[in-house]
Design an enzyme around this catalytic site. Structure first.
Site, PDB file in Angstrom:
ATOM      1  N   LYS A  13      45.294 -37.207  17.795  1.00 24.60           N
ATOM      2  CA  LYS A  13      46.216 -37.508  16.683  1.00 24.60           C
ATOM      3  C   LYS A  13      46.323 -39.021  16.446  1.00 24.60           C
ATOM      4  O   LYS A  13      46.251 -39.485  15.313  1.00 24.60           O
ATOM      5  CB  LYS A  13      47.629 -36.955  16.971  1.00 24.60           C
ATOM      6  CG  LYS A  13      47.690 -35.450  17.173  1.00 24.60           C
ATOM      7  CD  LYS A  13      49.129 -34.966  17.341  1.00 24.60           C
ATOM      8  CE  LYS A  13      49.825 -35.471  18.583  1.00 24.60           C
ATOM      9  NZ  LYS A  13      49.243 -34.992  19.860  1.00 24.60           N
ATOM     10  N   ARG A  88      57.892 -31.904  16.827  1.00 18.12           N
ATOM     11  CA  ARG A  88      57.330 -31.276  18.025  1.00 18.12           C
ATOM     12  C   ARG A  88      58.036 -29.987  18.399  1.00 18.12           C
ATOM     13  O   ARG A  88      57.650 -29.339  19.366  1.00 18.12           O
ATOM     14  CB  ARG A  88      57.463 -32.246  19.172  1.00 18.12           C
ATOM     15  CG  ARG A  88      56.106 -32.748  19.715  1.00 18.12           C
ATOM     16  CD  ARG A  88      56.420 -33.644  20.846  1.00 18.12           C
ATOM     17  NE  ARG A  88      55.395 -34.029  21.716  1.00 18.12           N
ATOM     18  CZ  ARG A  88      54.745 -35.187  21.653  1.00 18.12           C
ATOM     19  NH1 ARG A  88      54.911 -35.999  20.655  1.00 18.12           N
ATOM     20  NH2 ARG A  88      53.914 -35.497  22.600  1.00 18.12           N
ATOM     21  N   ARG A 127      42.007 -41.380  29.692  1.00 14.22           N
ATOM     22  CA  ARG A 127      42.532 -42.224  28.611  1.00 14.22           C
ATOM     23  C   ARG A 127      43.275 -43.441  29.171  1.00 14.22           C
ATOM     24  O   ARG A 127      43.973 -43.354  30.167  1.00 14.22           O
ATOM     25  CB  ARG A 127      43.494 -41.400  27.747  1.00 14.22           C
ATOM     26  CG  ARG A 127      44.172 -42.201  26.662  1.00 14.22           C
ATOM     27  CD  ARG A 127      44.653 -41.329  25.544  1.00 14.22           C
ATOM     28  NE  ARG A 127      45.915 -40.666  25.835  1.00 14.22           N
ATOM     29  CZ  ARG A 127      46.557 -39.908  24.938  1.00 14.22           C
ATOM     30  NH1 ARG A 127      46.046 -39.685  23.745  1.00 14.22           N
ATOM     31  NH2 ARG A 127      47.688 -39.336  25.256  1.00 14.22           N
ATOM     32  N   ARG A 160      48.962 -44.329  31.159  1.00 19.40           N
ATOM     33  CA  ARG A 160      50.373 -44.071  30.890  1.00 19.40           C
ATOM     34  C   ARG A 160      51.034 -43.385  32.079  1.00 19.40           C
ATOM     35  O   ARG A 160      50.393 -42.641  32.800  1.00 19.40           O
ATOM     36  CB  ARG A 160      50.494 -43.177  29.642  1.00 19.40           C
ATOM     37  CG  ARG A 160      50.314 -43.943  28.363  1.00 19.40           C
ATOM     38  CD  ARG A 160      50.129 -43.054  27.147  1.00 19.40           C
ATOM     39  NE  ARG A 160      50.963 -41.857  27.115  1.00 19.40           N
ATOM     40  CZ  ARG A 160      51.063 -41.064  26.048  1.00 19.40           C
ATOM     41  NH1 ARG A 160      50.398 -41.352  24.939  1.00 19.40           N
ATOM     42  NH2 ARG A 160      51.818 -39.993  26.087  1.00 19.40           N
ATOM     43  N   ARG A 171      52.934 -31.376  30.214  1.00 18.65           N
ATOM     44  CA  ARG A 171      52.907 -31.675  28.772  1.00 18.65           C
ATOM     45  C   ARG A 171      52.141 -30.590  28.019  1.00 18.65           C
ATOM     46  O   ARG A 171      52.520 -30.215  26.905  1.00 18.65           O
ATOM     47  CB  ARG A 171      52.270 -33.047  28.522  1.00 18.65           C
ATOM     48  CG  ARG A 171      53.247 -34.184  28.798  1.00 18.65           C
ATOM     49  CD  ARG A 171      52.546 -35.510  28.940  1.00 18.65           C
ATOM     50  NE  ARG A 171      51.935 -35.982  27.718  1.00 18.65           N
ATOM     51  CZ  ARG A 171      50.873 -36.789  27.663  1.00 18.65           C
ATOM     52  NH1 ARG A 171      50.296 -37.197  28.774  1.00 18.65           N
ATOM     53  NH2 ARG A 171      50.393 -37.189  26.517  1.00 18.65           N
TER      54      ARG A 171
HETATM   55  P1  AMP Z   1      53.174 -38.848  22.878  1.00 19.71           P
HETATM   56  O1  AMP Z   1      52.784 -40.278  22.956  1.00 19.71           O
HETATM   57  O2  AMP Z   1      53.258 -38.354  21.462  1.00 19.71           O
HETATM   58  O3  AMP Z   1      52.348 -37.956  23.758  1.00 19.71           O
HETATM   59  O4  AMP Z   1      54.689 -38.774  23.438  1.00 19.71           O
HETATM   60  C1  AMP Z   1      54.994 -39.144  24.762  1.00 19.71           C
HETATM   61  C2  AMP Z   1      56.300 -38.494  25.212  1.00 19.71           C
HETATM   62  O5  AMP Z   1      57.375 -38.948  24.357  1.00 19.71           O
HETATM   63  C3  AMP Z   1      56.339 -36.982  25.098  1.00 19.71           C
HETATM   64  O6  AMP Z   1      55.755 -36.347  26.234  1.00 19.71           O
HETATM   65  C4  AMP Z   1      57.838 -36.735  25.004  1.00 19.71           C
HETATM   66  O7  AMP Z   1      58.478 -36.922  26.267  1.00 19.71           O
HETATM   67  C5  AMP Z   1      58.290 -37.881  24.111  1.00 19.71           C
HETATM   68  N1  AMP Z   1      58.214 -37.525  22.675  1.00 19.71           N
HETATM   69  C6  AMP Z   1      57.411 -38.102  21.733  1.00 19.71           C
HETATM   70  N2  AMP Z   1      57.609 -37.553  20.525  1.00 19.71           N
HETATM   71  C7  AMP Z   1      58.557 -36.600  20.688  1.00 19.71           C
HETATM   72  C8  AMP Z   1      59.180 -35.660  19.818  1.00 19.71           C
HETATM   73  N3  AMP Z   1      58.869 -35.581  18.508  1.00 19.71           N
HETATM   74  N4  AMP Z   1      60.108 -34.819  20.350  1.00 19.71           N
HETATM   75  C9  AMP Z   1      60.449 -34.877  21.654  1.00 19.71           C
HETATM   76  N5  AMP Z   1      59.898 -35.724  22.536  1.00 19.71           N
HETATM   77  C10 AMP Z   1      58.957 -36.584  22.066  1.00 19.71           C
END
Ligand code: AMP
Length: 212
Positions: A13, A88, A127, A160, A171
């Site tokens: 994404k 999400r 990554r 990360r 996740r």
């Molecule tokens: P990402 O970088 O999109 O994988 O997001 C990293 C982490 O941030 C996720 O595993 C969640 O803990 C939190 N997070 C990001 N976006 C959301 C969302 N829309 N709703 C809830 N938690 C989020």
């Protein structure tokens, strides 16, 4: 363009969003990047989000909607936006729908990037991400020129916190349980484009094609 990018963690994404910003100046809005920034800066938001993020759980819908209501009002959104990692959950998707109606905005469509689980697992463990600009690297297929240093901004390129095997597996479970149902939601709305592809260029071409 105004798009939602759906797909499991590691589906691409962020990479696709960054490529799309170069087409028409739309901005990438990544709730994950916003939250990581808040954690790094030690803000109230960061403190509230940190534990859930580290475990690979979702941050509460209320916190996320608060962030997005503010973010979507900013001036740069007038050129279009690519929602990366938001919504999400079904409640977030419903709240977004109401918010956009209130703002008089209409999305083009939602894109589901569908990538096999073994590819996702391999990508997530290899990554690396720039802590400053969010640029994405891969130790095998796309390492930074100088180890640990971002080619674009010179920032630190690291794994990360939520990319340990345990957090990754959580996740993916959370994705299947809470986020995967969003594809049905947007299908019902008549606005889903599903692309099965492991290379970002195929995804970009499918999006361009549908935008016409
Ligand atoms: P990402 O970088 O999109 O994988 O997001 C990293 C982490 O941030 C996720 O595993 C969640 O803990 C939190 N997070 C990001 N976006 C959301 C969302 N829309 N709703 C809830 N938690 C989020």
């Amino acid at each position: 363009m105004k798009l939602i990018l759906l797909g499991a963690p590691g589906a691409g994404k962020g990479t696709v969003a960054k490529m799309l910003t170069e087409i028409d100046g739309s901005v990438q809005i990544s709730t994950g990047d916003i939250l990581r920034g808040a954690v790094a800066a030690g803000t109230e938001l960061g403190k509230k989000a940190e534990a859930a993020m580290k475990a690979g759980d979702l941050v509460s819908d209320d916190l996320i909607m608060g962030i997005m209501e503010e973010r979507l009002k900013e001036d740069d959104c007038k050129s279009g936006y690519l929602l990366d990692g938001f919504p999400r959950t079904i409640p977030q998707a419903e709240a977004l729908k109401t918010l956009l109606e209130k703002m008089g905005e209409k999305l083009d469509f939602a894109v589901e990037i569908d990538v096999p689980r073994d590819v996702i697992l391999d990508r997530l463990t290899t990554r690396r991400t720039c802590t400053d600009c969010g640029a994405i690297y891969n130790v095998k297929s796309n390492p930074p020129k100088e180890e640990g240093k971002c080619d674009k901004c010179g920032g630190a390129v690291v794994q990360r916190d939520d990319e340990t095997n345990e957090a990754i597996s959580n996740r993916l479970d959370v994705y299947n349980e809470k986020t995967a149902p969003l594809t049905g939601f947007y299908e019902n709305e008549g606005m889903l484009l599903k692309v099965t592809a492991t290379d970002s260029k195929t995804v970009i071409d499918a999006i361009k094609n549908k935008l016409g």
